[in-house]
Design a protein around this motif. Structure first.
Motif, mmCIF file in Angstrom:
data_model
loop_
_atom_site.group_PDB
_atom_site.id
_atom_site.type_symbol
_atom_site.label_atom_id
_atom_site.label_comp_id
_atom_site.label_asym_id
_atom_site.label_seq_id
_atom_site.Cartn_x
_atom_site.Cartn_y
_atom_site.Cartn_z
ATOM 1 N N GLU A 1 0.830 -1.201 0.000
ATOM 2 C CA GLU A 1 0.000 0.000 0.000
ATOM 3 C C GLU A 1 0.865 1.252 0.000
ATOM 4 O O GLU A 1 0.553 2.240 -0.680
ATOM 5 C CB GLU A 1 -0.910 -0.011 1.218
ATOM 6 C CG GLU A 1 -1.905 1.149 1.267
ATOM 7 C CD GLU A 1 -2.807 1.100 2.470
ATOM 8 O OE1 GLU A 1 -3.744 1.918 2.535
ATOM 9 O OE2 GLU A 1 -2.569 0.253 3.360
ATOM 10 N N ALA A 2 1.968 1.230 0.750
ATOM 11 C CA ALA A 2 2.869 2.378 0.775
ATOM 12 C C ALA A 2 3.489 2.625 -0.593
ATOM 13 O O ALA A 2 3.640 3.772 -1.031
ATOM 14 C CB ALA A 2 3.959 2.161 1.824
ATOM 15 N N GLU A 3 3.818 1.551 -1.295
ATOM 16 C CA GLU A 3 4.389 1.692 -2.630
ATOM 17 C C GLU A 3 3.370 2.286 -3.591
ATOM 18 O O GLU A 3 3.719 3.134 -4.433
ATOM 19 C CB GLU A 3 4.855 0.332 -3.137
ATOM 20 C CG GLU A 3 5.596 0.376 -4.468
ATOM 21 C CD GLU A 3 6.898 1.146 -4.394
ATOM 22 O OE1 GLU A 3 7.338 1.658 -5.441
ATOM 23 O OE2 GLU A 3 7.469 1.240 -3.291
ATOM 24 N N ASP A 4 2.119 1.871 -3.476
ATOM 25 C CA ASP A 4 1.069 2.443 -4.322
ATOM 26 C C ASP A 4 0.893 3.933 -4.039
ATOM 27 O O ASP A 4 0.669 4.734 -4.964
ATOM 28 C CB ASP A 4 -0.252 1.715 -4.084
ATOM 29 C CG ASP A 4 -0.221 0.283 -4.589
ATOM 30 O OD1 ASP A 4 0.633 -0.013 -5.442
ATOM 31 O OD2 ASP A 4 -1.032 -0.537 -4.117
ATOM 32 N N MET A 5 0.994 4.311 -2.778
ATOM 33 C CA MET A 5 0.864 5.727 -2.432
ATOM 34 C C MET A 5 2.013 6.536 -3.016
ATOM 35 O O MET A 5 1.810 7.656 -3.516
ATOM 36 C CB MET A 5 0.835 5.890 -0.910
ATOM 37 C CG MET A 5 -0.435 5.382 -0.252
ATOM 38 S SD MET A 5 -0.393 5.612 1.537
ATOM 39 C CE MET A 5 -1.980 4.901 1.999
ATOM 40 N N LYS A 6 3.213 5.997 -2.980
ATOM 41 C CA LYS A 6 4.356 6.709 -3.558
ATOM 42 C C LYS A 6 4.187 6.881 -5.062
ATOM 43 O O LYS A 6 4.498 7.940 -5.616
ATOM 44 C CB LYS A 6 5.645 5.945 -3.251
ATOM 45 C CG LYS A 6 6.053 5.983 -1.788
ATOM 46 C CD LYS A 6 7.338 5.196 -1.561
ATOM 47 C CE LYS A 6 7.736 5.211 -0.084
ATOM 48 N NZ LYS A 6 8.965 4.433 0.161
#
Length: 913
Positions: free
Chosen positions: A677-682
């Protein structure tokens, strides 16, 4: 074998499902299995014979089971002495003993998404690989349950949704027709498979069939199989088979008192005889048991009751009166299927009949377009003989007369009858025909036009079929008001249907009217899917509620939950953006009033606007409640790319919105626990940084000066902060690296001095300042005056050639503007030199080296018992440095930044960045 039949049921309307899946800690598989077994024993029963009476065949009871399949109490009953066997008295219910999972074996094995019939071609070449794949696929099984004919449909629905964890359907597709194997033309077969799966996949429908590996059920199973083989997604098509337990071949493999996890079921087509094998492509099975064996059609009544129960269920908001629609799809079929169609239409269920599938389906398709008077007994005789072949000889005349009357009644209800025909020029799909049939039935069932259109739109949104809405609903026949579509916009947003959001915006929905009431936006935040922002917001609301309850000790009504307000949202967003921003939403008791005047701007940036461009338009107080901003922020905090993209296009300040989104997403990605999820946000943050770059470059190419003003303009929609500050806080290096931004920073660095001055000239003038009065150092004011003079000379040249009077008037206006741009005075030139950022920087370096030199001299040479003048100066200097550091620590940089005039802000930028 008889045809599968199903009773139709009334259809009302469909609720918009806004439920979102949430993550919970799952119990262990063994615990789940024990809980499921316990629930099954308490709620699900089977039927068995309690009185053995020999029938026609030796050792076969009248119930159809052999003597050895009865228990001792049934063989020697004491309670039924002298009685004759009767199914209502001598069949009783006991806890079921057949439930669990099925692992199919034999011909056409199904073990999840891939079938052995597909893998068998690889055996000769890749035997080892096949064994490995088979072992892997054995993890996937269908679920089954043996149930009594008297089972409450509510219990069955609870089994499907709670125990088997199926999501409630948005549509129920009951497929009926020929129970015997029949031939379907290749083109029609492909269109049926593709259309059935598409409508089930896009609408979240359940498909209900007879569940056996014959006839129309087999065709449905193949459609599910083809989708499983070709689909790259993990979504599963729900195909529920409702079959008769007493007609299932190899059913003993499914029996175990504790359940089978899994049961190994052999698909033995050749040895099934009069019985039927379960279809290996269905996902769930309800095996209906009436205590007898070999009797087909036992499941029809319970299947009808289950479909009626499901059609009465509400979706989404329980207060809504919208229910799940049901549609009957017919392929082939005999006289039993005719009764099914007739009963379904009498109950208001629309039917879709596929022409070309055979028998009764073709008979009805041939007469559907005719008037009732032309549908005669002779015509039905002729069509029956044509499509039924040898079966026609067994039909008595009285039955054909009865069937003719039913067919006449069917064609009297054209709003419930849809014939799907294929031709060379027809490229329609079955899924469109199914959905159009439901809309047509809905359109005719409502007496009020507005309610009819609203119901159709509800169905289209629930199915997420924009194509149906565009062609059937948003037509010239109906003109929608913005207020009429507010509920649809809310459903589309909460249901995560971005295509519908775009469609509604195109058809007149005003976001400003939609969000006029703050409660709408609060409700949207309460309906957020499970995400990090929702958890943080819920924690903030809970803490605020506890503090308020503790401080005020007020009474809270029972059942009243902790309400989400825009103040809570604003506080959480401000935490993500940074404390340098102001609150996006003011408390409800405060009015939205701001002084939007851009005064006290730097003279180096404000006094250059003598060109023909008009100054930037001042923002009105209403701009603080930008509805596009509100929806965009709501979509960004849940990391919803599609909805955010649509809302971003509605923002009034697109560049600030994109940079704010980048900052918010990067902050949430740093706080998130889920790496994916953090990678998608980035990725989404980088996406909006590119959007901001695109907007700025477009503005910069059109007008450089006005584009640079956008960088330091305080955005009322995003906490009175600037684009440049947002970019710096978000660490958007690509945005800051743009040539236009760099040029703006260079202007800040140089102040009123020209950016073309070499460094050595600036240093030389700092040492010997009288040089600035000789033109040795160029100022920006001088450049502006020179450009204006050159422009006027060009205008005079053109006027002398063309003799245009209009040019003369234009020149007079420019001349008056030129008079306002006076050359800098002596004192102003000196002040601008030493107040420029680069001069301060150079002086700061010189002063630092001077401090080090003085410190070294005092420490090594001039260090005496009595402080000398140099040592006293060193102490004062050092004390001033300490005071400056203390000031920077104690004073909030954010408040300092917000309160300072623009001229100082620009200098502050230059000194700190």
């Amino acid at each position: 074998m008889e045809d599968a039949e199903v009773e139709g049921h009334p259809v009302h309307s469909l609720a918009i499902s806004t439920a979102r899946p949430t993550k919970h800690l799952s119990p262990s598989p063994s615990f789940q299995r024990c809980a499921f077994t316990s629930w099954t024993r308490e709620n699900i029963h089977k039927k068995e014979c309690c009185f053995y009476e020999k029938g026609v065949r030796e050792d076969i009871c009248k119930c159809g089971y052999s003597k050895i399949e009865h228990n001792d109490e049934a063989i020697k009953p004491e309670d039924f002495t002298g009685e004759s066997w009767h199914k209502h008295r001598h069949l009783h219910e006991v806890p079921t003993d057949a439930f669990g999972d099925i692992s199919f074996g034999g011909l056409g094995q199904k073990t999840g998404k891939v079938k052995l019939s597909y893998l068998s071609t690889l055996i000769n070449l890749h035997a080892c690989l096949f064994v490995f794949i088979l072992a892997f696929l054995s993890m996937f099984h269908s679920q089954y349950m043996r149930v009594s004919t008297d089972t409450n449909p509510e219990i069955l629905y609870q089994l499907l949704t709670e125990q088997w964890r199926l999501s409630p359907p948005n549509l129920l597709i009951s497929v009926t027709g020929g129970a015997k194997n029949f031939y379907l033309k290749a083109r029609l077969n492909n269109m049926f498979n593709r259309g059935l799966i598409k409508v089930a996949q896009t609408t979240g429908a359940w498909i209900i069939t007879g569940g056996t590996h014959t006839g129309v059920m087999k065709h449905v199973g193949k459609a599910v199989r083809d989708y499983a083989l070709s689909s790259s997604t993990q979504g599963q098509i729900v195909a529920i088979g409702v079959a008769t337990w007493g007609t299932i071949h190899n059913r003993d493999a499914l029996v175990h008192p504790e359940g089978c996890f899994p049961a190994h079921y052999e698909l033995d087509i050749k040895g099934q005889g009069r019985l039927s094998c379960l279809d290996n492509n269905h996902t769930h099975f309800l095996l209906v048991d009436d205590g007898t064996q070999g009797n087909y059609g036992v499941e029809i009544e319970l299947r009808s009751c289950l479909e009626k129960c499901i059609s009465g269920k509400r979706l989404g908001n329980k207060e809504s009166g919208v229910t799940i629609p049901v549609v009957c799809v017919v392929l082939d079929g005999g006289t039993g299927t005719l009764n099914t169609i007739y009963n379904a239409m009498l109950n208001g269920t629309p039917c879709v009949i596929l022409e070309g599938s055979g028998r009764i389906a073709d008979v009805i398709a041939q007469v559907a377009a005719l008037s009732v008077t032309r549908v005669t007994i002779a015509l039905i005789h002729q069509l029956m003989k044509k499509f039924f072949g040898q079966e026609y000889d067994k039909f008595p005349d009285l039955r054909i007369i009865e069937w003719t009357k039913k067919i006449q009644d069917i064609i009297r209800m054209p709003h419930l009858l849809t014939i799907f025909r294929i031709s060379e020029d027809n490229h329609g799909d079955v899924d469109v025909a199914i959905l159009q049939a439901l809309l047509k039935a809905s359109r005719a069932s409502e007496s009020l036009g507005t309610e009819s259109w609203k119901r159709q739109l509800e169905l289209a949104i629930a199915w997420n079929r924009v194509d149906i809405a565009e062609t059937e609903i948003f037509t010239e026949e109906r003109q929608w008001k913005s207020s009429d579509l507010h509920w649809a916009m809310f459903s589309a947003l909460v249901g995560n249907k971005p295509e519908f959001v775009s469609l509604l915006l195109e058809n007149g929905v005003s976001l400003r009217d939609f969000l006029l009431d703050e409660e709408t936006l609060c409700e949207l935040y309460k309906q957020l899917p499970s995400c990090m922002f929702l958890r943080k917001l819920a924690k903030r609301v809970h803490n605020a509620h506890r503090k308020k309850a503790f401080g005020m000790r007020h009474r809270v009504r029972s059942g009243q939950g902790e309400m989400v307000s825009l103040t809570h949202v604003s506080d959480e967003v401000r935490r993500l953006l940074g404390s340098f921003t102001q609150a996006l939403y003011l408390p409800s008791n405060m009015t939205y009033h701001f002084n939007m005047c851009l005064e006290d701007t730097s003279a180096s940036l404000s006094k250059n606007s003598t060109s023909s461009q008009a100054p930037l338009k001042e923002d009105s107080p209403d701009a603080q409640r930008d509805p596009g901003r509100d929806i965009f922020l709501w979509a960004v905090v849940q990391n919803n790319r599609e909805l955010a993209e649509i809302a971003w296009e509605q923002c009034t300040d697109c560049m600030s919105a994109a940079l704010a989104a980048s900052k918010i997403l990067k902050t949430m990605s740093a706080e998130g626990m889920d790496a994916d999820e953090a990678e998608d946000m980035k990725k989404l943050a980088n996406h909006y940084e590119k959007h901001a770059i695109g907007v700025f470059n477009e503005c910069h190419n059109w007008d450089e000066e006005r584009a640079q003003k956008l960088l330091f303009r305080a955005s009322p929609s995003w906490g009175r902060t600037t684009c440049l500050r947002l970019a710096l806080e978000a660490d958007d290096k690509s945005f800051v690296a743009q040539s236009g931004v760099q040029a703006f920073l260079t202007q800040i660095w140089c102040g009123e001095l020209s950016v073309d001055n070499p460094v050595w000239r600036v240093l030389l003038c700092m040492v010997f300042f009288p040089l600035i009065y000789t033109g040795f150092l160029v100022y920006r004011r001088d450049e502006v005056i020179q450009r204006e003079a050159e422009m006027n000379e060009e205008i005079k040249t053109v006027e002398s050639v063309t003799g245009s009077v209009l040019r003369t008037s234009t020149r007079s206006l420019d001349s008056s503007g030129l008079q306002r741009q006076k050359p800098l005075g002596r004192w102003s030139r000196l002040l601008h030199l030493y107040s420029s950022a680069q001069a301060k920087f150079y002086l700061n370096i010189v002063s630092y080296f001077a401090f080090l030199f003085l410190f070294a001299v005092v420490l090594m040479i001039d260090f005496q018992a009595t402080p000398s003048s140099g040592e006293v100066l060193l102490y004062i200097w050092l004390l001033s440095l300490v005071c400056e550091e203390v000031r920077q620590v104690r004073e909030s940089w954010d408040m300092f930044y917000l309160c300072m005039p623009y001229s100082n802000k620009l200098l502050y930028y230059s000194l700190h960045y």
